[in-house]
Scaffold this active site. Structure first.
Site, PDB file in Angstrom:
ATOM      1  N   SER A 196       4.129   2.204   7.906  1.00 18.71           N
ATOM      2  CA  SER A 196       4.496   1.845   9.283  1.00 18.71           C
ATOM      3  C   SER A 196       5.922   2.266   9.593  1.00 18.71           C
ATOM      4  O   SER A 196       6.279   2.513  10.742  1.00 18.71           O
ATOM      5  CB  SER A 196       4.396   0.324   9.466  1.00 18.71           C
ATOM      6  OG  SER A 196       5.315  -0.307   8.578  1.00 18.71           O
TER       7      SER A 196
ATOM      8  N   GLU B 180      -7.066  -6.973  -0.638  1.00 17.33           N
ATOM      9  CA  GLU B 180      -6.955  -6.669   0.792  1.00 17.33           C
ATOM     10  C   GLU B 180      -8.293  -6.297   1.421  1.00 17.33           C
ATOM     11  O   GLU B 180      -8.561  -6.677   2.553  1.00 17.33           O
ATOM     12  CB  GLU B 180      -5.935  -5.549   1.013  1.00 17.33           C
ATOM     13  CG  GLU B 180      -4.517  -5.988   0.655  1.00 17.33           C
ATOM     14  CD  GLU B 180      -3.481  -4.915   0.909  1.00 17.33           C
ATOM     15  OE1 GLU B 180      -3.424  -4.388   2.034  1.00 17.33           O
ATOM     16  OE2 GLU B 180      -2.736  -4.576  -0.028  1.00 17.33           O
TER      17      GLU B 180
ATOM     18  N   LYS C 201       4.467 -11.116   8.569  1.00 19.68           N
ATOM     19  CA  LYS C 201       5.508 -10.202   9.066  1.00 19.68           C
ATOM     20  C   LYS C 201       5.971 -10.640  10.457  1.00 19.68           C
ATOM     21  O   LYS C 201       7.172 -10.618  10.763  1.00 19.68           O
ATOM     22  CB  LYS C 201       4.979  -8.766   9.113  1.00 19.68           C
ATOM     23  CG  LYS C 201       4.835  -8.113   7.739  1.00 19.68           C
ATOM     24  CD  LYS C 201       4.376  -6.658   7.860  1.00 19.68           C
ATOM     25  CE  LYS C 201       4.207  -6.023   6.490  1.00 19.68           C
ATOM     26  NZ  LYS C 201       3.735  -4.649   6.509  1.00 19.68           N
TER      27      LYS C 201
ATOM     28  N   GLY D  88       0.799  -1.214   0.000  1.00 23.80           N
ATOM     29  CA  GLY D  88       0.000   0.000   0.000  1.00 23.80           C
ATOM     30  C   GLY D  88       0.833   1.266   0.000  1.00 23.80           C
ATOM     31  O   GLY D  88       0.347   2.335  -0.386  1.00 23.80           O
ATOM     32  N   SER D  89       2.079   1.173   0.415  1.00 26.68           N
ATOM     33  CA  SER D  89       2.976   2.333   0.336  1.00 26.68           C
ATOM     34  C   SER D  89       3.669   2.390  -1.010  1.00 26.68           C
ATOM     35  O   SER D  89       3.797   3.453  -1.619  1.00 26.68           O
ATOM     36  CB  SER D  89       4.042   2.253   1.440  1.00 26.68           C
ATOM     37  OG  SER D  89       3.426   2.290   2.699  1.00 26.68           O
TER      38      SER D  89
ATOM     39  N   HIS E 189      -0.947  -9.191 -26.641  1.00 29.83           N
ATOM     40  CA  HIS E 189       0.128 -10.022 -27.183  1.00 29.83           C
ATOM     41  C   HIS E 189       0.254 -11.357 -26.454  1.00 29.83           C
ATOM     42  O   HIS E 189       1.192 -12.099 -26.696  1.00 29.83           O
ATOM     43  CB  HIS E 189       1.457  -9.253 -27.118  1.00 29.83           C
ATOM     44  CG  HIS E 189       1.415  -7.999 -27.936  1.00 29.83           C
ATOM     45  ND1 HIS E 189       1.752  -7.960 -29.264  1.00 29.83           N
ATOM     46  CD2 HIS E 189       0.997  -6.746 -27.620  1.00 29.83           C
ATOM     47  CE1 HIS E 189       1.580  -6.736 -29.724  1.00 29.83           C
ATOM     48  NE2 HIS E 189       1.116  -5.973 -28.749  1.00 29.83           N
TER      49      HIS E 189
ATOM     50  N   ARG F 274      -2.944   1.174   3.108  1.00 32.15           N
ATOM     51  CA  ARG F 274      -3.664   1.443   1.855  1.00 32.15           C
ATOM     52  C   ARG F 274      -4.702   2.542   2.015  1.00 32.15           C
ATOM     53  O   ARG F 274      -5.132   3.141   1.029  1.00 32.15           O
ATOM     54  CB  ARG F 274      -4.316   0.166   1.322  1.00 32.15           C
ATOM     55  CG  ARG F 274      -5.355  -0.430   2.241  1.00 32.15           C
ATOM     56  CD  ARG F 274      -5.765  -1.811   1.769  1.00 32.15           C
ATOM     57  NE  ARG F 274      -6.819  -2.397   2.583  1.00 32.15           N
ATOM     58  CZ  ARG F 274      -6.642  -2.924   3.791  1.00 32.15           C
ATOM     59  NH1 ARG F 274      -5.431  -2.926   4.353  1.00 32.15           N
ATOM     60  NH2 ARG F 274      -7.657  -3.444   4.457  1.00 32.15           N
TER      61      ARG F 274
HETATM   62  C1  F6R Z   1      -1.859  -2.203   2.909  1.00 35.14           C
HETATM   63  C2  F6R Z   1      -1.018  -3.144   3.635  1.00 35.14           C
HETATM   64  C3  F6R Z   1       0.230  -3.630   3.015  1.00 35.14           C
HETATM   65  C4  F6R Z   1       1.385  -2.755   3.449  1.00 35.14           C
HETATM   66  C5  F6R Z   1       2.704  -3.426   3.138  1.00 35.14           C
HETATM   67  C6  F6R Z   1       3.881  -2.543   3.442  1.00 35.14           C
HETATM   68  O1  F6R Z   1      -2.917  -1.746   3.700  1.00 35.14           O
HETATM   69  O2  F6R Z   1      -1.325  -3.464   4.736  1.00 35.14           O
HETATM   70  O3  F6R Z   1       0.177  -3.712   1.620  1.00 35.14           O
HETATM   71  O4  F6R Z   1       1.301  -1.502   2.824  1.00 35.14           O
HETATM   72  O5  F6R Z   1       2.775  -4.599   3.865  1.00 35.14           O
HETATM   73  O6  F6R Z   1       3.786  -1.982   4.731  1.00 35.14           O
HETATM   74  P1  F6R Z   1       4.059  -0.427   4.952  1.00 35.14           P
HETATM   75  O7  F6R Z   1       3.088   0.268   4.048  1.00 35.14           O
HETATM   76  O8  F6R Z   1       3.829  -0.180   6.383  1.00 35.14           O
HETATM   77  O9  F6R Z   1       5.465  -0.221   4.518  1.00 35.14           O
END
Ligand code: F6R
Length: 682
Positions: A436, A566, A676, A396-397, A582, A486
């Site tokens: 984050s 998501e 994570k 999301g970032s 293609h 996101r």
């Molecule tokens: C979107 C989401 C994930 C995070 C990704 C990276 O809502 O939860 O796609 O964006 O895991 O984490 P950040 O954005 O904190 O670097």
């Protein structure tokens, strides 16, 4: 001489194969050919391709034109289905305007006819009588005392050629059983719903018997916006009850062909199987000790029936139906229940963590973040002078990097993963984005990049990225914490757009885009029930979206995909035009077999190359011919940013409404967090 196909048959009793979006005429019910296509092919030898017109409702008009490959000029668009009389009136007025001498064959798109030769002979006889001024109908010799059809009492024979023709004494709509038996013994005919007449003659009768329809046609003509408004006024009635039962000089030609209206699954089974037989459509029969059974599915799908009797097993993309053949009539009730609109108020209750509010907040976030970026205290002079930008970020970032690549006029590369591209050097402006601030890939690649360039910025709500930036003396832009990454796109993207405006890289004023988004925030919000985002979510519900962008909208397609994943917790895929032409286009051949729920969404924008627009038109035709549905959405506003972000924002809303239809809370993304957490322990 013209043939007008009425493509209005909804086929509710043939659910779940027949749906509102893909109704009965588009289905191959009794042969490999869809009924509509078979009807079209049947009349072409009589009137030529140029002579075939189709009357269809507004929602289906484009699909009909793509499916048959006929130009929009041969479509007669009915603002709203109102039974057959208004469709007939519209077609007659439309063609009489082109050709005052027009003689029309009007025929439904959803009948099964076998014996093409006999069909054409009957129509030739009917055409001759129609030219003499008769209203002609084709009558079917009944095979049983059916109570669901209209009956015709033939009278005196009329002068004709080799095919007999009779005056019509009277029409009787759906008689009770006893009467039907009597009609059968007295040589009555079923009313086939196939008519032949001069356009001018049927219009005279409409003038006489259906004054409201005639008034509207005379006042506003057979097409245009005015007609849409006036359509409410016209009578909702069949041509049989509205005109034929009352008119003089009606003639009937007894059919010399097999005719079935395939109204329900039992009728489909009967048309295919003899007594005791197992019939299958779309797939090879795979049955043991089964009797009187119909199987409907798709190529390559194994549907097995063991020791069953008298069943219809309908394995459609939308749903699976198992019913007794002799209860086929009741399927309509199930179809109506299954296709009834959702109770949005109840569904809003599933948004336990407030994603709807978060989506609504995006334009406000963006506005704040733009000022934040523009007014940030950054070492502007040290940052300037770069030749390219690399944006490190995930999920999301990370999408901010792709969007910047579409929006900025300089080279921007979005980098995902543990390593930064090899070319990164002093000429590169390195940007790390992590909501984050704790995403390990982003931290690792940023740190790697910092050893190669001093031009760098970090954006996060805090976390390790902030500490890393401070440690290296890199400017850090802090955005508010407490959101899902996101749902923080407004902050992430617009703070950077503010920075690039201040650096002079981005000269477009994004405020037009913000105004467009603010308008959409109102229009698509939960308060507006039935809004376009909800309608689109409903169309995509229980489907696997294949979202296509083109060039600068490719990242928007990716954002749609990730938002659907998501928020709605379901699969979705994205592709980029023209590239899909293609490769992916070949995969359509078996898509219906292996992924029958696939539905393409075209994201169209004013920035599309004209050849991309031409490609989309062809793709739409290819998809439709393969029985694959598609949706099309368009960007709004003038600027590139408005076009792109309006498409993106629509996708955000759609994904949340889709989550609610899927009955899931859009906000939590537990699998991402769990992964994570596990990694953190390794
Ligand atoms: C979107 C989401 C994930 C995070 C990704 C990276 O809502 O939860 O796609 O964006 O895991 O984490 P950040 O954005 O904190 O670097």
């Amino acid at each position: 001489m013209y043939a007008v196909i009425m493509a209005g048959g909804r086929g509710e009793r043939l659910w779940p194969a027949s749906t509102r979006e893909w109704p009965k005429p588009f289905l191959p019910l009794a042969s490999g050919k869809a009924l509509l296509r078979a009807t079209y092919d049947r009349v072409v030898p009589l009137v030529g391709q140029e002579g075939v017109y189709v009357v269809a409702g507004r929602e289906l008009a484009e699909r009909v034109s793509l499916f048959l490959g006929i130009p929009p000029g041969r479509l007669i668009v009915e603002p709203r289905g109102k039974n057959t009389a208004p469709a007939v009136g519209l077609a007659a007025a439309f063609l009489a305007e082109k050709d005052p001498e027009a003689v029309l064959i009007m025929l439904p798109a959803d009948h099964l006819i076998r014996g093409e030769e006999g069909f054409r002979r009957c129509l030739s006889a009917a055409l001759a009588a129609a030219r003499d001024g008769h209203l002609v109908t084709l009558g079917i010799r009944p095979t049983r005392p059916a109570t669901g059809y209209g009956y015709i009492e033939p009278g005196e024979p009329l002068e004709g050629g080799e095919i007999p023709l009779y005056q019509v004494r009277r029409f009787v709509e759906k008689p009770p059983r006893e009467l039907a038996e009597e009609f059968l013994s007295r040589g009555y005919l079923w009313n086939s719903g196939i008519f032949v007449w001069r356009a001018a003659r049927i219009l005279e009768e409409i003038d006489r018997y259906l004054p409201r329809l005639s008034g509207v046609l005379r006042r506003v003509g057979p097409a245009g916006e005015e007609l849409v408004r006036a359509w409410d006024e016209v009578e909702e009635i069949s041509i049989d009850s509205g005109v034929m039962e009352r008119a003089a000089d009606v003639a009937v030609v007894p059919a010399e062909f097999e005719w079935r209206d395939l109204g329900d699954w039992q009728a489909v089974w009967e048309s295919l199987a003899g007594d005791g037989g197992v019939a299958s459509v779309g797939t090879e029969p795979f049955a043991k000790d089964a009797r009187n059974t119909l199987i409907w599915s798709r190529p390559g799908r194994v549907v097995a029936a063991l020791g069953v009797e008298g069943l219809a097993i309908v394995d459609a993309p939308e749903a699976l139906l198992v019913t007794k053949l002799d209860r086929s009539q009741e399927v309509r009730e199930l179809a109506r229940a299954a296709e009834s609109p959702p109770d949005w108020d109840e569904l809003y209750g599933r948004d336990a963590s407030g994603m709807l509010a978060a989506v609504k907040a995006l334009p406000g976030q963006a506005r704040d973040a733009l000022s934040l970026g523009e007014s940030a205290e950054l070492p502007w002079e040290e940052l300037a002078g770069f030749s390219r930008v690399v944006v490190a970020g995930m999920g999301g970032s990370g999408i901010s990097g792709d969007l910047l690549a579409s929006l900025l006029p300089c080279e921007v590369i979005a980098s995902r993963g543990y390593n930064i591209p090899g070319f990164v050097g002093e000429e590169t402006l390195l940007v790390a984005v992590s909501y984050s601030g704790n995403t390990e890939e982003t931290l690792a690649s940023f740190e790697q990049g910092l050893s190669r360039t001093r031009r760098a910025i970090a954006v996060s709500s805090g976390g390790k990225l902030r500490a890393l930036a401070e440690e290296h003396g890199v400017p850090w832009i802090g955005i508010p914490a407490g959101l899902q990454p996101r749902a923080a796109l407004g902050y992430l993207l617009f703070s950077l757009l503010g920075v690039f405006r201040r650096l002079g890289t981005f000269s477009e004023d994004p405020r037009e885009a913000l105004a467009v988004l603010e308008g959409m925030a109102e229009e698509l919000s939960p308060g507006r029930k039935g809004n376009p985002a909800q309608a689109l979510a409903l169309a995509l519900w229980r489907r696997v979206p294949l979202i296509y962008g083109a060039g600068c909208t490719a990242p928007v397609a990716m954002r749609w995909k990730t938002q659907v994943n998501e928020n709605a917790k379901q699969p979705a895929f994205w592709g980029e035009l023209p590239e899909v032409c293609h490769n992916e286009i070949v995969g359509y051949e078996l898509t219906g077999g292996v992924m029958p729920q696939a539905e393409v969404v075209f994201l169209r924008s004013a920035c599309d190359h004209p050849r991309v627009a031409a490609r989309i038109d062809i793709l739409k035709e290819v998809l439709t011919r393969r029985g694959l549905p598609f949706q099309e959405v368009r960007g709004r506003g003038e600027s590139k940013a408005a076009q792109l972000l309006s498409l993106l924002y629509l996708g955000d809303w759609v994904s949340v409404y889709l989550a609610l239809l899927n009955r899931v809370d859009p906000t939590p993304v537990r699998p991402i967090q769990e992964l994570k957490d596990r990694l953190a322990r390794i």
